[in-house]
Design an enzyme around this catalytic site. Structure first.
Site: not given
Length: 182
Positions: A7, A141, A69
């Site tokens: 991420d 996260d 992502e």
């Protein structure tokens, strides 16, 4: 299959590593790479920390593939550009270790993990904890990174089934609802 989820973020990049054996998922590791020790204006130093940190995680846990992502456009274009550079450092670190990389949107991950695309961070954390049978709630996260890895574990089953039923190459058939695979 061992999967590394990333991420990306300029200040905090989350990572999560899982083992997937068919429908069975096992937690391996998760955490964050922080660049807060570097001056806010020193972008090259921050990107180097992210690059080196992701390479270290990859070397330590030896994943067979990675899921990252996809960045969406924020209200603030400057923030989007900075996040894109952090994401570029992450992608470069992954491909420099010869990992195949798949990309998914936050909406796809949330829908796959929680069941709807507008899930809150708390909902993602709770579902990741349940899906991986963790003793505690992972950080925000790290939970997003683990969610990406979980989503890829499930999506890769579909990719494999599609590759067996068609003559298309992985790169062509992996465009799964807006995701990308390289």
């Amino acid at each position: 299959m061992r999967i590394l989820g990333i991420d990306p973020g300029l200040q905090t990049t989350g990572f999560g590593v899982i083992d997937a054996d068919g429908p069975r998922l096992a937690y391996v590791a998760s955490g964050t790479i922080k660049t807060s020790g570097v001056a806010v204006g020193d972008l090259p130093a921050r990107l180097k920390i992210l690059f080196d940190g992701i390479r270290e995680v990859s070397a330590r846990y030896q994943p067979q593939c990675a899921a990252v992502e996809i960045v969406f456009v924020n209200v603030n274009p400057q923030s989007t550009l900075l996040l894109g550079q952090a994401r570029g450092a992450a992608l470069t670190a992954l491909v420099s270790t010869d990992l195949p990389v798949s990309e998914y949107t936050a909406l796809q991950m949330k829908k796959a993990i929680v069941g709807h695309g507008h899930a809150s961070k708390d909902q993602i954390q709770a579902m990741v904890q349940r899906l991986l049978n963790l003793p505690g709630v992972p950080g925000k996260d790290a939970a997003d990174a683990l969610g990406l890895a979980i989503m890829h574990a499930h999506a890769s089953v579909s990719f494999e089934a599609m590759s067996r039923s068609t003559t298309l190459t992985r790169r062509q058939h992996a465009l799964f609802k807006g995701s990308r695979t390289y």
